[in-house]
Design a protein around this motif. Structure first.
Motif, PDB file in Angstrom:
ATOM      1  N   PHE A 151      -1.252  -5.443 -14.105  1.00 32.12           N
ATOM      2  CA  PHE A 151      -0.575  -4.504 -13.209  1.00 32.12           C
ATOM      3  C   PHE A 151       0.554  -5.199 -12.450  1.00 32.12           C
ATOM      4  O   PHE A 151       1.632  -4.638 -12.266  1.00 32.12           O
ATOM      5  N   ASN A 152       0.306  -6.434 -12.013  1.00 32.71           N
ATOM      6  CA  ASN A 152       1.293  -7.140 -11.199  1.00 32.71           C
ATOM      7  C   ASN A 152       2.545  -7.534 -11.975  1.00 32.71           C
ATOM      8  O   ASN A 152       3.616  -7.657 -11.398  1.00 32.71           O
ATOM      9  N   VAL A 153       2.388  -7.786 -13.260  1.00 33.44           N
ATOM     10  CA  VAL A 153       3.549  -8.224 -14.056  1.00 33.44           C
ATOM     11  C   VAL A 153       4.120  -7.096 -14.891  1.00 33.44           C
ATOM     12  O   VAL A 153       5.045  -7.310 -15.680  1.00 33.44           O
ATOM     13  N   LYS A 154       3.596  -5.889 -14.712  1.00 37.68           N
ATOM     14  CA  LYS A 154       4.080  -4.745 -15.479  1.00 37.68           C
ATOM     15  C   LYS A 154       5.554  -4.504 -15.184  1.00 37.68           C
ATOM     16  O   LYS A 154       5.981  -4.565 -14.023  1.00 37.68           O
ATOM     17  N   PRO A 155       6.366  -4.234 -16.199  1.00 39.14           N
ATOM     18  CA  PRO A 155       7.790  -3.948 -15.967  1.00 39.14           C
ATOM     19  C   PRO A 155       7.971  -2.841 -14.951  1.00 39.14           C
ATOM     20  O   PRO A 155       7.269  -1.825 -14.981  1.00 39.14           O
ATOM     21  N   GLY A 156       8.872  -3.088 -14.015  1.00 43.33           N
ATOM     22  CA  GLY A 156       9.131  -2.105 -12.982  1.00 43.33           C
ATOM     23  C   GLY A 156       8.354  -2.338 -11.713  1.00 43.33           C
ATOM     24  O   GLY A 156       8.583  -1.666 -10.709  1.00 43.33           O
ATOM     25  N   ALA A 157       7.407  -3.318 -11.749  1.00 45.51           N
ATOM     26  CA  ALA A 157       6.657  -3.622 -10.533  1.00 45.51           C
ATOM     27  C   ALA A 157       7.585  -4.209  -9.492  1.00 45.51           C
ATOM     28  O   ALA A 157       8.488  -4.985  -9.793  1.00 45.51           O
ATOM     29  N   ARG A 179       0.803  -1.215   0.000  1.00 47.42           N
ATOM     30  CA  ARG A 179       0.000   0.000   0.000  1.00 47.42           C
ATOM     31  C   ARG A 179       0.838   1.268   0.000  1.00 47.42           C
ATOM     32  O   ARG A 179       0.355   2.341  -0.373  1.00 47.42           O
ATOM     33  N   GLU A 180       2.088   1.206   0.443  1.00 52.46           N
ATOM     34  CA  GLU A 180       2.922   2.397   0.575  1.00 52.46           C
ATOM     35  C   GLU A 180       4.084   2.349  -0.406  1.00 52.46           C
ATOM     36  O   GLU A 180       4.621   1.281  -0.688  1.00 52.46           O
ATOM     37  N   GLY A 181       4.456   3.507  -0.900  1.00 50.77           N
ATOM     38  CA  GLY A 181       5.601   3.593  -1.792  1.00 50.77           C
ATOM     39  C   GLY A 181       5.187   3.619  -3.250  1.00 50.77           C
ATOM     40  O   GLY A 181       4.443   2.761  -3.710  1.00 50.77           O
ATOM     41  N   ALA A 182       5.672   4.618  -3.972  1.00 44.39           N
ATOM     42  CA  ALA A 182       5.309   4.752  -5.382  1.00 44.39           C
ATOM     43  C   ALA A 182       5.788   3.557  -6.188  1.00 44.39           C
ATOM     44  O   ALA A 182       5.138   3.147  -7.158  1.00 44.39           O
ATOM     45  N   GLU A 183       6.908   2.959  -5.782  1.00 44.96           N
ATOM     46  CA  GLU A 183       7.467   1.832  -6.539  1.00 44.96           C
ATOM     47  C   GLU A 183       6.614   0.579  -6.412  1.00 44.96           C
ATOM     48  O   GLU A 183       6.747  -0.358  -7.198  1.00 44.96           O
ATOM     49  N   ALA A 184       5.729   0.549  -5.418  1.00 39.68           N
ATOM     50  CA  ALA A 184       4.877  -0.620  -5.221  1.00 39.68           C
ATOM     51  C   ALA A 184       3.440  -0.378  -5.694  1.00 39.68           C
ATOM     52  O   ALA A 184       2.574  -1.223  -5.490  1.00 39.68           O
ATOM     53  N   ARG A 185       3.206   0.757  -6.345  1.00 42.82           N
ATOM     54  CA  ARG A 185       1.833   1.119  -6.704  1.00 42.82           C
ATOM     55  C   ARG A 185       1.193   0.097  -7.641  1.00 42.82           C
ATOM     56  O   ARG A 185       0.003  -0.235  -7.497  1.00 42.82           O
TER      57      ARG A 185
END
Length: 240
Positions: free
Chosen positions: A219-225, A165-171
């Motif tokens: 969303f879960n497998v999007k590059p950079g997730a 829930r927290e952190g832009a990198e985990a959005r």
């Protein structure tokens, strides 16, 4: 005569046909990854369930199709997907034990579904409902199995969303798991409506639910997730 809503499972079936191979190919690239194998199986069985609904709309009620629908839909609509999440939440040994128990319960339930007499006077030409089974106690398997699916599929995705829930990198992971949790919940709502005689609600919920699950998967497998998490698998998320 069937209405427009009765044709929705045809579309849902095509969505499942497109979605299942995507997850299956990901499993092939990342073997053994049992969670992906179970998810691919679950999406395929989801499609089998909507396929039987489609056949009923197009050709009318058929006993074999009905029994297949009850097994694929009422018993296996979400359980394999939930089992995939179990492989992320628990150790491999615990997940294997739970998989064995789930398989045994489903097998027993499926046998009773195919053995129960049908009350033909309750059959509706273009509507599927478990009310036509003479052994109504057979329907008690469904809430038990679906509770397992709810706890681990919906609950697992919700827990993962909370974790990310927290952190832009985990959005991406947060959004993905929220979508999966909601998508997994909707067919359950449709199933409850079916038990009250409103099968059409199930048809709508199945389509929206599968589309949300697929969106969550993307969303879960999007590059950079973000990858990683507190469990041994290193992937505390659904459909990743």
């Amino acid at each position: 005569m069937p209405g427009v809503v009765h044709y929705i499972p045809i579309l849902t079936t095509f969505v499942a046909i497109a979605f299942a191979p995507v997850v299956y190919r990901r499993w092939q690239r990342r073997k053994p990854a049992p969670h992906l194998w179970w998810w691919a199986l679950g999406i395929a069985l989801y499609g089998v369930g909507t396929f039987t609904e489609s056949l009923t709309t197009l050709f009318g009620w058929n006993e074999t199709v009905f029994r297949s629908w009850y097994v694929a839909g009422a018993l296996l609509g979400g359980a394999p997907l939930a089992q995939g999440t179990v492989y992320l939440l628990f150790s491999r040994r615990t997940a294997n034990i739970l998989a064995g128990v789930l398989t045994a319960v489903v097998a027993v339930a499926a046998v009773t579904v195919f053995l129960t007499p049908i009350q033909m006077e309750l059959v509706e030409s273009h509507r599927l409902t478990g009310a036509v089974m003479e052994w109504q106690w057979v329907r008690l398997f469904s809430p038990f199995i679906n509770s397992y699916a709810f706890i681990f599929l919906v609950g697992g995705a919700a827990w993962s969303a909370w974790h990310f829930r927290e952190g832009a990198e985990a959005r991406n992971r947060f959004v993905g798991n929220v979508l999966i949790a909601v998508g997994a919940l909707l067919p359950g709502i449709g199933g409850m409506a079916t038990r009250m005689g409103h099968t059409e609600v199930l048809y709508v919920m199945e389509l929206i639910g599968l589309l949300l699950i697929w969106a969550g998967y993307r969303f879960n497998v999007k590059p950079g997730a973000v990858r990683g998490g507190p469990v041994a698998s290193g992937e505390q998320t659904a459909l990743a």
